[in-house]
Design an enzyme around this catalytic site. Structure first.
Site, PDB file in Angstrom:
ATOM      1  N   GLU A 132       0.820  -1.209   0.000  1.00  0.00           N
ATOM      2  CA  GLU A 132       0.000   0.000   0.000  1.00  0.00           C
ATOM      3  C   GLU A 132       0.857   1.264   0.000  1.00  0.00           C
ATOM      4  O   GLU A 132       0.483   2.282  -0.578  1.00  0.00           O
ATOM      5  CB  GLU A 132      -0.922  -0.035   1.228  1.00  0.00           C
ATOM      6  N   THR A 185      -3.733  10.484  -2.156  1.00  0.00           N
ATOM      7  CA  THR A 185      -3.320  10.463  -0.746  1.00  0.00           C
ATOM      8  C   THR A 185      -1.956  11.127  -0.563  1.00  0.00           C
ATOM      9  O   THR A 185      -1.761  11.903   0.382  1.00  0.00           O
ATOM     10  CB  THR A 185      -3.283   9.000  -0.228  1.00  0.00           C
TER      11      THR A 185
HETATM   12  N1  HSE Z   1      -4.595   7.990   7.467  1.00  0.00           N
HETATM   13  C1  HSE Z   1      -4.306   8.203   6.089  1.00  0.00           C
HETATM   14  C2  HSE Z   1      -4.405   9.676   5.758  1.00  0.00           C
HETATM   15  C3  HSE Z   1      -5.278   7.403   5.270  1.00  0.00           C
HETATM   16  O1  HSE Z   1      -5.325  10.324   6.249  1.00  0.00           O
HETATM   17  O2  HSE Z   1      -3.556  10.183   5.019  1.00  0.00           O
HETATM   18  C4  HSE Z   1      -5.198   7.612   3.799  1.00  0.00           C
HETATM   19  O3  HSE Z   1      -6.292   6.967   3.165  1.00  0.00           O
END
Ligand code: HSE
Length: 311
Positions: A132, A185
């Protein structure tokens, strides 16, 4: 030894308001399907990817599913083992629903069954997290762990990884709206401030503790009050058109808490019944539709089992 397998791994909601990088849960749908066929020449190949509109890498060193498999095979005794991988994206990419995590979890979960469960769940988790991280540019387990383990999970520590499974209240429903925009992300993580003020930290400590208690006590009213985010939501809300109107629509329709799912653009809301969950979805979608943005709604209970083998 079984030679073929097809695995579904569920989408996940991470952060859950107060738990940036530390809390996540799995939902029943959507999710991804990965099919595997063992080879005996040590080669790993991606044979097909469908449902990704051509955006996912077919290079095995760049695709989350095969990166996770390569990590697994590095630790496997028999170097002649290889695999053909078929990925069927059944969920949107860049949606904040843990799409890359679901693919990597399905891949290594399936691979481990083909290898007669040679690895432990903890090993599988490590391989999937590495897979991931290719997509998100960082090590975070709050999508991978709930996709693999099901239910709610809390990541107490990353180094070394310590994951705590939390109970799932009965009658907890989750509504998700996925507005059709893409947020990477990697980019969304750059928006998060490196430091938070002590008053914000204090709110987060209180809410995380209360969230855990709410899950144990099945207190959905309290759970709703803990869905408060001073870290990710203030930084990322601007990436999601009409975020605050969508959130207001959910809360006005009876949601117990509403916030961004992962790095967005999906937004989740809790409720105590399916009919309210459906109404919340309609109210959220009215906002996006009025503003000319298409969206999908997913209504789901919390997925307690994680991946499953399908026929
Ligand atoms: N915890 C991570 C973020 C999850 O908020 O960047 C990304 O899907």
């Amino acid at each position: 030894m079984k030679k073929n397998i097809k695995v579904f791994a569920p989408a996940t909601i991470s952060n859950v308001g107060c738990g940036f990088d530390t809390i996540g849960f799995a939902i029943d749908e959507p999710g991804d399907i990965v099919s595997l066929k063992l080879r005996t020449d040590g080669k790993v190949r991606i044979t097909t990817i469908t449902g990704d509109k051509g955006v996912l890498p077919t290079d095995i060193k760049k695709n989350t599913a095969t990166v996770a498999i390569l990590e697994l095979l590095k630790s496997y005794k028999d170097k002649s083992i290889g695999v053909d991988v078929e990925i069927r994206k059944k969920m949107p990419i860049g949606s904040g629903l843990g799409s890359s995590a679901a693919s990597s979890v399905a891949a290594v979960y399936g691979m481990n069954i083909l290898l007669d469960n040679y690895f432990s769940e903890k090993d599988i988790l490590d391989f999937a997290i590495k897979g991931e991280s290719i997509a998100s540019g960082a090590i975070h387990a709050d999508n991978v762990a709930p996709s693999l383990m099901g239910g709610f999970v809390l990541i107490r520590e990353y180094n070394p990884l310590e994951i705590i499974k939390l109970p799932v209240p009965k009658n907890l429903y989750c509504t998700v709206i996925y507005p059709h925009i893409v947020i990477e992300t990697k980019k969304a993580r750059k928006l998060i401030k490196k430091q938070i003020p002590i008053v914000s930290a204090r709110k987060h400590f209180g809410n995380i503790g209360s969230l855990v208690s709410a899950l144990y006590e099945e207190d959905i009213d309290l759970l709703g009050r803990t869905i408060h985010d001073e870290i990710s939501e203030p930084a990322r809300a601007k990436l999601i058109p009409n975020f605050f109107d969508i959130k207001k629509a959910a809360l006005d329709t009876g949601a117990y808490g509403c916030s961004i799912s992962g790095s967005g653009p999906s937004i989740f809301a809790f409720s105590k019944s399916k009919s309210v969950a459906v109404r919340i979805g309609k109210a959220m979608q009215e906002v996006t539709t009025k503003n000319g943005i298409k969206s999908n709604i997913y209504i789901s209970k919390i997925n307690k089992v994680g991946p499953r083998v399908i026929k």
